[in-house]
Design a protein around this motif. Structure first.
Motif, PDB file in Angstrom:
ATOM      1  N   ARG A 142       0.048  -3.325   7.367  1.00 41.54           N
ATOM      2  CA  ARG A 142      -1.290  -3.597   7.883  1.00 41.54           C
ATOM      3  C   ARG A 142      -2.358  -2.857   7.069  1.00 41.54           C
ATOM      4  O   ARG A 142      -3.408  -3.403   6.770  1.00 41.54           O
ATOM      5  N   GLY A 143      -2.028  -1.605   6.720  1.00 41.52           N
ATOM      6  CA  GLY A 143      -2.957  -0.816   5.915  1.00 41.52           C
ATOM      7  C   GLY A 143      -3.172  -1.427   4.538  1.00 41.52           C
ATOM      8  O   GLY A 143      -4.299  -1.471   4.025  1.00 41.52           O
ATOM      9  N   GLN A 144      -2.101  -1.922   3.943  1.00 39.97           N
ATOM     10  CA  GLN A 144      -2.202  -2.556   2.626  1.00 39.97           C
ATOM     11  C   GLN A 144      -3.066  -3.811   2.699  1.00 39.97           C
ATOM     12  O   GLN A 144      -3.847  -4.102   1.785  1.00 39.97           O
ATOM     13  N   ALA A 145      -2.921  -4.563   3.800  1.00 41.87           N
ATOM     14  CA  ALA A 145      -3.719  -5.783   3.976  1.00 41.87           C
ATOM     15  C   ALA A 145      -5.196  -5.434   4.114  1.00 41.87           C
ATOM     16  O   ALA A 145      -6.069  -6.104   3.553  1.00 41.87           O
ATOM     17  N   THR A 146      -5.482  -4.353   4.864  1.00 44.91           N
ATOM     18  CA  THR A 146      -6.872  -3.902   5.031  1.00 44.91           C
ATOM     19  C   THR A 146      -7.448  -3.456   3.697  1.00 44.91           C
ATOM     20  O   THR A 146      -8.592  -3.778   3.347  1.00 44.91           O
ATOM     21  N   ARG A 147      -6.643  -2.713   2.963  1.00 46.72           N
ATOM     22  CA  ARG A 147      -7.075  -2.216   1.646  1.00 46.72           C
ATOM     23  C   ARG A 147      -7.411  -3.377   0.716  1.00 46.72           C
ATOM     24  O   ARG A 147      -8.453  -3.364   0.036  1.00 46.72           O
ATOM     25  N   GLN A 148      -6.553  -4.397   0.686  1.00 42.58           N
ATOM     26  CA  GLN A 148      -6.789  -5.547  -0.183  1.00 42.58           C
ATOM     27  C   GLN A 148      -8.009  -6.331   0.274  1.00 42.58           C
ATOM     28  O   GLN A 148      -8.771  -6.848  -0.559  1.00 42.58           O
ATOM     29  N   LYS A 149      -8.220  -6.411   1.587  1.00 43.80           N
ATOM     30  CA  LYS A 149      -9.393  -7.118   2.105  1.00 43.80           C
ATOM     31  C   LYS A 149     -10.680  -6.424   1.670  1.00 43.80           C
ATOM     32  O   LYS A 149     -11.664  -7.075   1.315  1.00 43.80           O
ATOM     33  N   GLN A 158     -10.469   5.931   3.781  1.00 51.95           N
ATOM     34  CA  GLN A 158      -9.032   6.214   3.849  1.00 51.95           C
ATOM     35  C   GLN A 158      -8.324   5.750   2.571  1.00 51.95           C
ATOM     36  O   GLN A 158      -7.311   6.332   2.170  1.00 51.95           O
ATOM     37  N   TYR A 159      -8.873   4.707   1.956  1.00 52.67           N
ATOM     38  CA  TYR A 159      -8.201   4.084   0.811  1.00 52.67           C
ATOM     39  C   TYR A 159      -8.879   4.337  -0.542  1.00 52.67           C
ATOM     40  O   TYR A 159      -8.223   4.271  -1.578  1.00 52.67           O
ATOM     41  N   PHE A 160     -10.182   4.615  -0.520  1.00 56.22           N
ATOM     42  CA  PHE A 160     -10.922   4.810  -1.775  1.00 56.22           C
ATOM     43  C   PHE A 160     -11.889   5.983  -1.638  1.00 56.22           C
ATOM     44  O   PHE A 160     -12.506   6.161  -0.586  1.00 56.22           O
ATOM     45  N   GLU A 169     -10.176   0.176  -9.237  1.00 59.75           N
ATOM     46  CA  GLU A 169      -8.933  -0.449  -8.781  1.00 59.75           C
ATOM     47  C   GLU A 169      -8.946  -1.943  -9.102  1.00 59.75           C
ATOM     48  O   GLU A 169      -7.968  -2.502  -9.599  1.00 59.75           O
ATOM     49  N   ILE A 170     -10.064  -2.609  -8.816  1.00 62.41           N
ATOM     50  CA  ILE A 170     -10.209  -4.044  -9.122  1.00 62.41           C
ATOM     51  C   ILE A 170     -10.101  -4.258 -10.626  1.00 62.41           C
ATOM     52  O   ILE A 170      -9.440  -5.189 -11.097  1.00 62.41           O
ATOM     53  N   ALA A 171     -10.752  -3.370 -11.386  1.00 62.83           N
ATOM     54  CA  ALA A 171     -10.746  -3.486 -12.844  1.00 62.83           C
ATOM     55  C   ALA A 171      -9.334  -3.323 -13.410  1.00 62.83           C
ATOM     56  O   ALA A 171      -8.949  -4.028 -14.347  1.00 62.83           O
ATOM     57  N   GLU A 172      -8.558  -2.423 -12.840  1.00 67.76           N
ATOM     58  CA  GLU A 172      -7.172  -2.211 -13.296  1.00 67.76           C
ATOM     59  C   GLU A 172      -6.322  -3.452 -13.025  1.00 67.76           C
ATOM     60  O   GLU A 172      -5.497  -3.849 -13.852  1.00 67.76           O
ATOM     61  N   GLN A 173      -6.515  -4.066 -11.852  1.00 66.73           N
ATOM     62  CA  GLN A 173      -5.787  -5.291 -11.520  1.00 66.73           C
ATOM     63  C   GLN A 173      -6.150  -6.403 -12.503  1.00 66.73           C
ATOM     64  O   GLN A 173      -5.295  -7.158 -12.955  1.00 66.73           O
ATOM     65  N   ARG A 178     -13.009   5.893 -18.457  1.00 69.74           N
ATOM     66  CA  ARG A 178     -12.120   5.090 -17.608  1.00 69.74           C
ATOM     67  C   ARG A 178     -12.403   3.604 -17.793  1.00 69.74           C
ATOM     68  O   ARG A 178     -11.480   2.800 -17.938  1.00 69.74           O
ATOM     69  N   PHE A 179     -13.675   3.243 -17.814  1.00 68.50           N
ATOM     70  CA  PHE A 179     -14.040   1.842 -18.006  1.00 68.50           C
ATOM     71  C   PHE A 179     -13.797   1.414 -19.456  1.00 68.50           C
ATOM     72  O   PHE A 179     -13.400   0.278 -19.716  1.00 68.50           O
ATOM     73  N   TYR A 180     -14.030   2.338 -20.392  1.00 68.47           N
ATOM     74  CA  TYR A 180     -13.796   2.038 -21.807  1.00 68.47           C
ATOM     75  C   TYR A 180     -12.322   1.701 -22.051  1.00 68.47           C
ATOM     76  O   TYR A 180     -11.995   0.740 -22.752  1.00 68.47           O
ATOM     77  N   LYS A 181     -11.418   2.487 -21.453  1.00 72.88           N
ATOM     78  CA  LYS A 181      -9.982   2.248 -21.631  1.00 72.88           C
ATOM     79  C   LYS A 181      -9.576   0.884 -21.060  1.00 72.88           C
ATOM     80  O   LYS A 181      -8.743   0.181 -21.643  1.00 72.88           O
TER      81      LYS A 181
END
Length: 211
Positions: free
Chosen positions: A12-19, A54-56, A65-69, A126-129
């Motif tokens: 449930r936590g993972q679903a919330t995080r992704q949302k 809690q997540y970020f 996180e979005i950029a890494e994905q 971080r963004f450059y990499k």
């Protein structure tokens, strides 16, 4: 998948995080990055700022996180060049498919790439990499292709494969980020791709394509 304080997030936590990430992505496509606030992301996701934290650690942490994905998906751009020929009509097809795939990827991830470019331009490593990770997926393959052509005597020995590949990738990235702007120059999207492919083919092979 863990929370900021190190606890393992359940299903449930993972679903919330992704949302939260999905809502943030959507907001970035319509709002300037600097204007996006935690409370707005949480409200859009139907949760609270406390849950977001809690997540970020902050909005920037979630954006990274979005950029890494997105960068992980960008690694797949390598497939546009793996095992592809630059000889004859096959070379023209390779150039076209590279341009199509690159521009489509940029268009799909336009909002987050805009933020990545901004962060990289401001010197955030971080963004450059992340930006370089995406560009390297094409740059390294292009350099290998040019090196192979040079070893076979089909490209001038004075050509520096890394310099040419880097220049072509920088051009592709600049054009991809400016796709909407071409209409103000009277250039349609259908006209842009083949002309960009022509430049890529010329850059790699030093020859006009066989169509």
């Amino acid at each position: 998948m863990r929370t900021v304080d190190g606890r393992v997030a359940g299903r449930r936590g993972q679903a919330t995080r992704q949302k939260l990430l999905d809502c943030l992505s959507e907001m970035l496509s319509s709002s300037p990055y600097r204007d996006v606030k935690v409370i707005d992301v949480a409200r859009k996701a139907g949760t609270s700022p406390a849950t977001f934290y809690q997540y970020f650690p902050d909005v920037e942490g979630a954006v990274l996180e979005i950029a890494e994905q997105m960068a992980a998906e960008g690694a797949g751009l390598t497939e546009l060049l793996e095992g592809r020929s630059w000889a004859g009509k096959s070379g023209w097809q390779t150039a076209q498919e590279l341009v199509d795939g690159f521009l489509d990827f940029w268009k799909k991830h336009e909002a987050i790439l805009r933020v990545v470019d901004l962060g990289a331009a401001e010197g955030d490593k971080r963004f450059y990499k992340i930006r370089m990770k995406i560009l390297n997926s094409v740059n390294n393959s292009l350099a290998d292709s040019i090196t192979e052509l040079r070893s076979k005597g089909r490209v001038d020995k004075d050509v520096n494969p890394s310099a040419v590949a880097g220049s072509l990738v920088a051009m592709l990235a600049a054009v991809a980020a400016h796709q909407k702007g071409f209409s103000s120059w009277g250039v349609k999207q259908a006209e842009l791709k083949p002309n960009l492919a022509l430049l890529v083919h010329l850059g790699v092979t030093g020859r006009k394509p066989s169509k």
